[in-house]
Design a protein around this motif. Structure first.
Motif, PDB file in Angstrom:
ATOM      1  N   LEU A 147       0.776  -1.411  -0.020  1.00 43.22           N
ATOM      2  CA  LEU A 147      -0.009  -0.117  -0.005  1.00 43.22           C
ATOM      3  C   LEU A 147       0.882   1.122  -0.008  1.00 43.22           C
ATOM      4  O   LEU A 147       1.862   1.255   0.895  1.00 43.22           O
ATOM      5  CB  LEU A 147      -0.759  -0.096   1.508  1.00 43.22           C
ATOM      6  N   THR A 156       0.559   5.851  -0.374  1.00 45.64           N
ATOM      7  CA  THR A 156       0.126   7.018  -0.397  1.00 45.64           C
ATOM      8  C   THR A 156       0.845   8.184  -0.276  1.00 45.64           C
ATOM      9  O   THR A 156       2.163   8.004  -0.061  1.00 45.64           O
ATOM     10  CB  THR A 156      -1.062   7.141   0.982  1.00 45.64           C
ATOM     11  N   GLN A 168     -13.674   2.414  -1.471  1.00 49.71           N
ATOM     12  CA  GLN A 168     -13.335   3.619  -0.589  1.00 49.71           C
ATOM     13  C   GLN A 168     -13.444   3.321   0.791  1.00 49.71           C
ATOM     14  O   GLN A 168     -13.951   2.447   1.291  1.00 49.71           O
ATOM     15  CB  GLN A 168     -14.540   4.947  -0.806  1.00 49.71           C
ATOM     16  N   LEU A 228     -10.565   7.559   1.648  1.00 49.82           N
ATOM     17  CA  LEU A 228      -9.530   7.338   0.583  1.00 49.82           C
ATOM     18  C   LEU A 228     -10.150   6.307  -0.234  1.00 49.82           C
ATOM     19  O   LEU A 228     -11.057   5.752  -0.307  1.00 49.82           O
ATOM     20  CB  LEU A 228      -8.489   6.632   1.554  1.00 49.82           C
ATOM     21  N   VAL A 285      -9.130   3.597  -3.213  1.00 53.14           N
ATOM     22  CA  VAL A 285      -8.257   2.504  -3.702  1.00 53.14           C
ATOM     23  C   VAL A 285      -7.892   2.522  -5.334  1.00 53.14           C
ATOM     24  O   VAL A 285      -8.991   2.378  -5.903  1.00 53.14           O
ATOM     25  CB  VAL A 285      -8.391   1.338  -2.975  1.00 53.14           C
ATOM     26  N   LEU A 330      -3.350   4.567  -2.297  1.00 51.50           N
ATOM     27  CA  LEU A 330      -4.614   5.419  -1.474  1.00 51.50           C
ATOM     28  C   LEU A 330      -4.794   6.768  -1.978  1.00 51.50           C
ATOM     29  O   LEU A 330      -3.695   7.525  -1.434  1.00 51.50           O
ATOM     30  CB  LEU A 330      -4.496   4.904  -0.261  1.00 51.50           C
TER      31      LEU A 330
END
Length: 232
Positions: free
Chosen positions: A163, A165, A197, A206, A208, A229
């Motif tokens: 992940l 961001t 979301q 956020l 995805v 994200l």
């Protein structure tokens, strides 16, 4: 995959009695000894560059790592496992090698170093904690239009994407907490899909999306796939 550095061949046998459950995928276990004289560039690739910088911070005696003349690789490849016994098995083998005379252990996917004494003393029945299996990294450089990249490393160990961001500097701590919580859910079997979301607190959402580095989205060198994200 775990890479265990030693001063030569130290393990003459493997006794995992009581250390792993009967369901552990022993047939998927691949343990190999590599000598520096045979593959010097390959072995040095694990202890130089960015990984060396991490070793300087995480190991009490990096000089012992430099002096190591061999390493064991402990690798398991499993398809859609029902549990996490493959991780338990890998760490149990690493603990055996450490008790036999290793100096340091590298978690190759998470990019984490451990002193051999720490791994040798692991309780085989310790509770699962996702932060022992992955890293959450905050890159120091700001990427224009993206912010500070904050991302996980090691989610491939659960068959899940890492992940990432982009965030302002003052929000790095919050972002790391969010990624840690989501990583824990993924490790337990949950799935995030593009378009999904995620509500964060009372005012943030956020979304995805697939992680595809480009002119705006930085390439942080993930080992496998990733999910980005973004603020909805």
């Amino acid at each position: 995959m775990l890479v265990v550095f030693t001063g030569g061949e130290v393990m003459t046998g493997l006794d995992l009695a009581g250390a792993v459950p009967a369901t552990a995928p022993v047939d998927a276990l691949d343990v190999r000894l590599h000598h520096y004289a045979d593959t010097p560039e390959w072995i040095d690739g694990w202890r130089t560059g960015p990984l060396r910088n991490l070793a300087e911070r995480e190991l009490p005696d990096p000089a012992a790592l430099d002096a190591a003349t061999s390493c064991y690789t402990i690798q398991l490849t499993v398809t859609d496992p029902d549990d996490l016994t493959h991780l338990q098995l890998a760490w149990a083998v690493a603990a055996e090698v450490c008790r036999a005379g290793a100096v340091a252990v590298l978690d190759a996917y998470a990019h984490d170093w451990y002193p051999a004494a720490v791994v040798a003393g692991l309780d085989p029945h310790r509770p699962f904690t996702v932060m022992r299996e992955i890293s959450v990294v905050a890159e120091s450089d700001v990427v224009p239009g993206f912010g500070h990249p904050v991302h996980t490393r090691g989610m491939a160990k659960f068959g899940r994407p890492d992940l990432i961001t982009g965030i302002a500097g003052e929000q790095i701590g919050e972002a790391a907490t969010i990624l840690n919580q989501l990583a824990g859910l993924l490790a337990e079997g949950h799935v995030l899909t593009p378009g999904q979301q995620i509500r964060v607190g009372e005012s943030r959402t956020l979304t995805v999306v697939p992680y595809v580095p480009d002119d705006r989205i930085p390439d942080v060198g993930l080992i496998a796939d990733g999910l980005l994200l973004t603020e909805a």
